[in-house]
Design a protein around this motif. Structure first.
Motif, PDB file in Angstrom:
ATOM      1  N   GLN A  58       0.864  -1.184   0.000  1.00 24.75           N
ATOM      2  CA  GLN A  58       0.000   0.000   0.000  1.00 24.75           C
ATOM      3  C   GLN A  58       0.903   1.238   0.000  1.00 24.75           C
ATOM      4  O   GLN A  58       1.097   1.900   1.011  1.00 24.75           O
ATOM      5  CB  GLN A  58      -0.920  -0.027   1.223  1.00 24.75           C
ATOM      6  CG  GLN A  58      -1.818  -1.262   1.266  1.00 24.75           C
ATOM      7  CD  GLN A  58      -2.606  -1.370   2.556  1.00 24.75           C
ATOM      8  OE1 GLN A  58      -2.993  -0.366   3.145  1.00 24.75           O
ATOM      9  NE2 GLN A  58      -2.849  -2.598   2.996  1.00 24.75           N
ATOM     10  N   PHE A  59       1.444   1.563  -1.159  1.00 25.11           N
ATOM     11  CA  PHE A  59       2.518   2.542  -1.273  1.00 25.11           C
ATOM     12  C   PHE A  59       2.100   3.967  -0.939  1.00 25.11           C
ATOM     13  O   PHE A  59       2.930   4.779  -0.527  1.00 25.11           O
ATOM     14  CB  PHE A  59       3.111   2.488  -2.681  1.00 25.11           C
ATOM     15  CG  PHE A  59       3.439   1.101  -3.132  1.00 25.11           C
ATOM     16  CD1 PHE A  59       4.404   0.358  -2.490  1.00 25.11           C
ATOM     17  CD2 PHE A  59       2.742   0.510  -4.185  1.00 25.11           C
ATOM     18  CE1 PHE A  59       4.702  -0.946  -2.885  1.00 25.11           C
ATOM     19  CE2 PHE A  59       3.029  -0.783  -4.593  1.00 25.11           C
ATOM     20  CZ  PHE A  59       4.011  -1.511  -3.938  1.00 25.11           C
ATOM     21  N   ASP A  60       0.833   4.283  -1.104  1.00 19.18           N
ATOM     22  CA  ASP A  60       0.355   5.647  -0.858  1.00 19.18           C
ATOM     23  C   ASP A  60      -0.122   5.863   0.572  1.00 19.18           C
ATOM     24  O   ASP A  60      -0.546   6.974   0.921  1.00 19.18           O
ATOM     25  CB  ASP A  60      -0.793   5.983  -1.814  1.00 19.18           C
ATOM     26  CG  ASP A  60      -0.328   6.070  -3.259  1.00 19.18           C
ATOM     27  OD1 ASP A  60       0.712   6.706  -3.505  1.00 19.18           O
ATOM     28  OD2 ASP A  60      -0.999   5.484  -4.141  1.00 19.18           O
ATOM     29  N   CYS A  61      -0.065   4.841   1.402  1.00 12.87           N
ATOM     30  CA  CYS A  61      -0.620   4.933   2.762  1.00 12.87           C
ATOM     31  C   CYS A  61       0.480   4.872   3.815  1.00 12.87           C
ATOM     32  O   CYS A  61       1.432   4.102   3.692  1.00 12.87           O
ATOM     33  CB  CYS A  61      -1.609   3.796   3.011  1.00 12.87           C
ATOM     34  SG  CYS A  61      -2.994   3.770   1.856  1.00 12.87           S
ATOM     35  N   GLY A  62       0.323   5.688   4.867  1.00 18.06           N
ATOM     36  CA  GLY A  62       1.229   5.644   6.000  1.00 18.06           C
ATOM     37  C   GLY A  62       0.730   4.652   7.036  1.00 18.06           C
ATOM     38  O   GLY A  62      -0.115   3.805   6.771  1.00 18.06           O
ATOM     39  N   GLY A  63       1.279   4.758   8.226  1.00 13.71           N
ATOM     40  CA  GLY A  63       0.868   3.876   9.304  1.00 13.71           C
ATOM     41  C   GLY A  63       1.535   2.525   9.276  1.00 13.71           C
ATOM     42  O   GLY A  63       1.076   1.588   9.926  1.00 13.71           O
ATOM     43  N   ILE A  64       2.660   2.408   8.521  1.00 15.12           N
ATOM     44  CA  ILE A  64       3.360   1.115   8.495  1.00 15.12           C
ATOM     45  C   ILE A  64       4.323   0.976   9.676  1.00 15.12           C
ATOM     46  O   ILE A  64       4.718  -0.126  10.024  1.00 15.12           O
ATOM     47  CB  ILE A  64       4.132   0.905   7.175  1.00 15.12           C
ATOM     48  CG1 ILE A  64       5.268   1.919   7.042  1.00 15.12           C
ATOM     49  CG2 ILE A  64       3.208   0.949   5.980  1.00 15.12           C
ATOM     50  CD1 ILE A  64       6.290   1.545   5.984  1.00 15.12           C
ATOM     51  N   LEU A  65       4.701   2.105  10.296  1.00 14.93           N
ATOM     52  CA  LEU A  65       5.621   2.086  11.434  1.00 14.93           C
ATOM     53  C   LEU A  65       4.871   2.396  12.718  1.00 14.93           C
ATOM     54  O   LEU A  65       3.836   3.077  12.697  1.00 14.93           O
ATOM     55  CB  LEU A  65       6.740   3.121  11.244  1.00 14.93           C
ATOM     56  CG  LEU A  65       7.676   2.935  10.055  1.00 14.93           C
ATOM     57  CD1 LEU A  65       8.707   4.061  10.033  1.00 14.93           C
ATOM     58  CD2 LEU A  65       8.374   1.589  10.094  1.00 14.93           C
ATOM     59  N   PRO A  66       5.374   1.924  13.858  1.00 13.74           N
ATOM     60  CA  PRO A  66       4.772   2.312  15.139  1.00 13.74           C
ATOM     61  C   PRO A  66       4.746   3.835  15.256  1.00 13.74           C
ATOM     62  O   PRO A  66       5.742   4.507  14.935  1.00 13.74           O
ATOM     63  CB  PRO A  66       5.720   1.689  16.170  1.00 13.74           C
ATOM     64  CG  PRO A  66       6.368   0.551  15.457  1.00 13.74           C
ATOM     65  CD  PRO A  66       6.518   0.992  14.040  1.00 13.74           C
ATOM     66  N   GLN A  67       3.621   4.369  15.660  1.00  8.87           N
ATOM     67  CA  GLN A  67       3.460   5.823  15.707  1.00  8.87           C
ATOM     68  C   GLN A  67       3.872   6.388  17.066  1.00  8.87           C
ATOM     69  O   GLN A  67       3.631   5.792  18.112  1.00  8.87           O
ATOM     70  CB  GLN A  67       2.011   6.204  15.401  1.00  8.87           C
ATOM     71  CG  GLN A  67       1.537   5.708  14.034  1.00  8.87           C
ATOM     72  CD  GLN A  67       2.364   6.260  12.881  1.00  8.87           C
ATOM     73  OE1 GLN A  67       2.418   7.465  12.681  1.00  8.87           O
ATOM     74  NE2 GLN A  67       3.005   5.369  12.130  1.00  8.87           N
ATOM     75  N   TYR A  68       4.508   7.553  17.021  1.00  9.88           N
ATOM     76  CA  TYR A  68       4.893   8.229  18.258  1.00  9.88           C
ATOM     77  C   TYR A  68       3.640   8.740  18.977  1.00  9.88           C
ATOM     78  O   TYR A  68       2.655   9.112  18.337  1.00  9.88           O
ATOM     79  CB  TYR A  68       5.807   9.418  17.958  1.00  9.88           C
ATOM     80  CG  TYR A  68       7.163   9.050  17.432  1.00  9.88           C
ATOM     81  CD1 TYR A  68       8.178   8.657  18.293  1.00  9.88           C
ATOM     82  CD2 TYR A  68       7.430   9.105  16.066  1.00  9.88           C
ATOM     83  CE1 TYR A  68       9.431   8.324  17.809  1.00  9.88           C
ATOM     84  CE2 TYR A  68       8.679   8.774  15.573  1.00  9.88           C
ATOM     85  CZ  TYR A  68       9.677   8.389  16.450  1.00  9.88           C
ATOM     86  OH  TYR A  68      10.924   8.064  15.959  1.00  9.88           O
ATOM     87  N   PRO A  69       3.672   8.803  20.307  1.00 10.20           N
ATOM     88  CA  PRO A  69       2.532   9.394  21.027  1.00 10.20           C
ATOM     89  C   PRO A  69       2.480  10.902  20.802  1.00 10.20           C
ATOM     90  O   PRO A  69       3.483  11.525  20.427  1.00 10.20           O
ATOM     91  CB  PRO A  69       2.839   9.066  22.493  1.00 10.20           C
ATOM     92  CG  PRO A  69       4.330   8.922  22.539  1.00 10.20           C
ATOM     93  CD  PRO A  69       4.723   8.327  21.213  1.00 10.20           C
ATOM     94  N   LEU A  70       1.318  11.487  21.010  1.00  9.75           N
ATOM     95  CA  LEU A  70       1.190  12.939  20.899  1.00  9.75           C
ATOM     96  C   LEU A  70       2.047  13.612  21.968  1.00  9.75           C
ATOM     97  O   LEU A  70       2.155  13.138  23.100  1.00  9.75           O
ATOM     98  CB  LEU A  70      -0.274  13.360  21.074  1.00  9.75           C
ATOM     99  CG  LEU A  70      -1.238  12.921  19.953  1.00  9.75           C
ATOM    100  CD1 LEU A  70      -2.674  13.255  20.346  1.00  9.75           C
ATOM    101  CD2 LEU A  70      -0.885  13.598  18.637  1.00  9.75           C
ATOM    102  N   GLU A  71       2.676  14.733  21.599  1.00  6.01           N
ATOM    103  CA  GLU A  71       3.482  15.480  22.559  1.00  6.01           C
ATOM    104  C   GLU A  71       3.094  16.952  22.502  1.00  6.01           C
ATOM    105  O   GLU A  71       2.652  17.456  21.468  1.00  6.01           O
ATOM    106  CB  GLU A  71       4.973  15.312  22.255  1.00  6.01           C
ATOM    107  CG  GLU A  71       5.389  15.752  20.867  1.00  6.01           C
ATOM    108  CD  GLU A  71       6.856  15.475  20.581  1.00  6.01           C
ATOM    109  OE1 GLU A  71       7.504  14.800  21.403  1.00  6.01           O
ATOM    110  OE2 GLU A  71       7.348  15.946  19.543  1.00  6.01           O
ATOM    111  N   LYS A  72       3.274  17.634  23.618  1.00  4.08           N
ATOM    112  CA  LYS A  72       2.920  19.048  23.687  1.00  4.08           C
ATOM    113  C   LYS A  72       4.019  19.903  23.073  1.00  4.08           C
ATOM    114  O   LYS A  72       5.199  19.691  23.313  1.00  4.08           O
ATOM    115  CB  LYS A  72       2.709  19.467  25.140  1.00  4.08           C
ATOM    116  CG  LYS A  72       1.448  18.908  25.779  1.00  4.08           C
ATOM    117  CD  LYS A  72       1.282  19.428  27.193  1.00  4.08           C
ATOM    118  CE  LYS A  72       0.011  18.871  27.841  1.00  4.08           C
ATOM    119  NZ  LYS A  72      -0.165  19.369  29.231  1.00  4.08           N
TER     120      LYS A  72
END
Length: 207
Positions: A58-72
């Motif tokens: 799925q070359f056009d889609c992200g989310g293949i790597l673990p995502q960082y948590p939200l930060e302020k």
């Protein structure tokens, strides 16, 4: 290569994505499109080993790597939540470094943003208003490559090649002939994919 995941890709699955991506690039990308026969090589992805392998088609889609948590973060005295973008910069820098073995090998990066960085450790060349970074194989440490990959990542487009030859170049300028020679001698083409979390690479067959 530590932490680098290279995964073979079916030619039919990636050919259209690859060609459409090159159409969005500068003059060198278009020379590659017109010069290279992609059937005379193979496609594979380059990502961190933490990538979700079930999504690598799925070359056009992200989310293949673990995502960082939200930060302020704070902008103009106001607090906002931001999510740091996951990437495979270090993995690509390791791959490129291991793929270049002599002073005949060059890594060429397109700077599609049109704004160069004088801090990168590479030769800066111009074709008309286009900017390219060139790094020789004998100088291609992972740390130098990392900074160039990061600089050339326009968030919507990324492209670099490995080309080989004893090139005689002007100090600052590239000619159309130079770009044609780069394209004709290209052994690897790397394009940003997966919302710039990873890359798709074409490698010329050695046969």
């Amino acid at each position: 290569m530590k932490n680098v995941l290279t995964t073979p890709l079916l030619f039919e699955a990636v050919e259209d994505f690859f060609k459409k991506s090159l159409q969005d690039g500068n003059r060198l990308a278009k020379e590659l499109l017109h010069t290279l026969d992609f059937k005379k090589g193979c496609f594979f992805s380059i990502t961190a080993k933490s990538a979700d392998r079930t999504k690598l088609d799925q070359f056009d889609c992200g989310g293949i790597l673990p995502q960082y948590p939200l930060e302020k973060i704070q902008v103009s005295g106001k607090n906002y939540l931001q999510q740091k973008r996951a990437n495979s910069y270090r993995e690509l820098s390791q791959f490129l470094s291991s793929s270049m073995k002599s002073n005949q090998d060059w890594c060429v990066f397109e700077e599609v943003s049109g704004v160069y960085s004088s801090e990168v450790e590479a030769e800066i060349k111009y074709y008309e208003k286009e900017i390219y970074y060139l790094l020789n194989g004998l100088e291609s440490s992972p740390s130098k490559l990392y900074s160039l990959i990061k600089q050339a990542d326009a968030m919507w487009y990324y492209m670099n090649i490995i080309t080989t030859g004893n090139f005689e170049l002007d100090k600052n300028l590239l000619s159309n002939k130079d770009l044609k020679i780069f394209a004709a001698n290209t052994t690897h083409v790397v394009l940003g994919a997966y919302d710039m979390e990873g890359y798709v690479c074409w490698e010329k067959s050695s046969k």
